[in-house]
Motif scaffolding. Structure first.
Motif, mmCIF file in Angstrom:
data_model
loop_
_atom_site.group_PDB
_atom_site.id
_atom_site.type_symbol
_atom_site.label_atom_id
_atom_site.label_comp_id
_atom_site.label_asym_id
_atom_site.label_seq_id
_atom_site.Cartn_x
_atom_site.Cartn_y
_atom_site.Cartn_z
ATOM 1 N N TYR A 47 37.661 39.001 40.486
ATOM 2 C CA TYR A 47 38.672 39.402 39.521
ATOM 3 C C TYR A 47 39.857 38.436 39.528
ATOM 4 O O TYR A 47 40.388 38.072 38.475
ATOM 5 C CB TYR A 47 39.152 40.825 39.805
ATOM 6 N N SER A 50 38.765 35.250 37.868
ATOM 7 C CA SER A 50 38.505 35.483 36.449
ATOM 8 C C SER A 50 39.789 35.636 35.639
ATOM 9 O O SER A 50 39.786 35.424 34.420
ATOM 10 C CB SER A 50 37.639 36.734 36.264
ATOM 11 N N MET A 51 40.869 36.035 36.296
ATOM 12 C CA MET A 51 42.144 36.172 35.592
ATOM 13 C C MET A 51 42.989 34.908 35.672
ATOM 14 O O MET A 51 43.635 34.505 34.691
ATOM 15 C CB MET A 51 42.937 37.365 36.154
ATOM 16 N N GLU A 92 40.416 40.364 30.915
ATOM 17 C CA GLU A 92 40.012 40.424 32.322
ATOM 18 C C GLU A 92 40.904 41.371 33.113
ATOM 19 O O GLU A 92 40.433 42.114 33.990
ATOM 20 C CB GLU A 92 40.059 39.022 32.936
ATOM 21 N N TYR A 95 39.954 44.900 32.210
ATOM 22 C CA TYR A 95 38.664 45.174 32.863
ATOM 23 C C TYR A 95 38.903 45.552 34.325
ATOM 24 O O TYR A 95 38.318 46.518 34.848
ATOM 25 C CB TYR A 95 37.788 43.925 32.771
ATOM 26 N N ALA A 111 39.425 46.560 26.748
ATOM 27 C CA ALA A 111 39.234 45.147 27.081
ATOM 28 C C ALA A 111 38.399 44.439 26.022
ATOM 29 O O ALA A 111 38.607 43.253 25.735
ATOM 30 C CB ALA A 111 38.562 45.017 28.445
ATOM 31 N N ASN A 235 28.480 34.394 35.527
ATOM 32 C CA ASN A 235 29.865 34.017 35.807
ATOM 33 C C ASN A 235 30.025 32.511 35.973
ATOM 34 O O ASN A 235 31.107 31.963 35.740
ATOM 35 C CB ASN A 235 30.363 34.731 37.075
ATOM 36 N N TRP A 238 31.154 30.949 32.721
ATOM 37 C CA TRP A 238 32.564 31.146 32.395
ATOM 38 C C TRP A 238 33.472 30.286 33.271
ATOM 39 O O TRP A 238 34.389 29.644 32.766
ATOM 40 C CB TRP A 238 32.929 32.618 32.543
#
Length: 256
Positions: A47, A50-51, A92, A95, A111, A235, A238
């Protein structure tokens, strides 16, 4: 340089790709994926990563926009690009709040609104640049833009046919269609930028966008069949996309 008192973007932003940086990005992404699959607190790492990365892309895009304030294309285009990735950050974050704080299923959730708006913003960003650098769309380009969404959507329907009629099936089609339209336009843009028309920085950035959209398409398929997890290999798409885009933005800032 300036034209009629207005600064314009030069035709060629030549700058070779530093493959050492590409190798570092690949090593970082693979190393992080390996780490989260063998870490006890992998959710927090995922997380956080991802942010932080889309937020970094957004900040760098806004800085790039300021760097080229007064240009015919860059300033407006990169503001839109920055907003797109700022919304990705909010997606994100939302989420994370749903799953980790509220203990609710984040799919579907608010989200998804942020995730979805990302596509028209990226489409707008690509169109602004295409209209400036390549205003005439070739037949092959038009074919790609039209056919790509059809092919991707049909593949999605074929792979998820057992879930036909379910909420997840139709919900997924909405996002798959948006992602595939953006993907077709991005691939066409990559073809235009290939060969140094406006520099390798553009090509790297568009490849990053394509990789991100490929990850989105993959995600909505595995979400429908219920196999997505935070440690899923999707992932990698991304993370690689965000880091490539950061590298491209850095090259843009150094181009002038």
């Amino acid at each position: 340089m300036k034209e009629h008192g207005v600064e314009v973007v030069p035709e060629k932003l030549g700058s070779p790709i530093n493959f050492k940086i590409i190798a570092v990005i690949a090593a970082l992404v693979l190393g992080f994926h390996f780490l989260v699959n063998y870490s006890e607190d992998s959710d927090s790492l995922i997380y956080g990563f991802s942010m932080i990365i889309p937020l970094s892309v957004s900040i760098f895009a806004f800085l790039t926009s300021r760097r080229y304030s007064g240009t015919l294309v860059y300033s407006k285009a990169y503001i839109i690009f920055g907003v797109a990735f700022l919304l990705m950050f909010f997606a994100e974050l939302t989420y994370f709040v749903y799953e980790q704080i509220l203990d609710l299923d984040p799919y579907p959730s608010i989200a998804d609104v942020f995730f979805f708006v990302f596509y028209p913003l990226i489409i707008t960003y690509l169109i602004i640049n295409l209209r400036f650098f390549a205003p005439k769309i070739s037949k092959s380009g038009l074919f790609l833009i039209i056919v790509m969404p059809i092919i991707v959507t049909l593949i999605y329907i074929y792979l998820t046919i057992l879930d036909f009629g379910s909420f997840d099936f139709y919900y997924g089609i909405i996002f798959i269609t948006a992602a595939s339209v953006t993907l077709g336009l991005a691939i066409h843009t990559a073809k235009i930028f290939k060969g140094g028309l406006i520099g390798t920085a553009w090509l790297i950035l568009v490849v990053g966008i394509i990789l991100n959209l490929f990850g989105d398409t993959w995600y909505y398929y595995i979400e429908v069949i219920g196999e997505y997890s935070l440690a899923d290999p999707v992932n990698l798409c991304w993370y690689s996309a965000y880091l490539l885009i950061l590298y491209a933005l850095y090259k843009h800032k150094k181009a002038f």
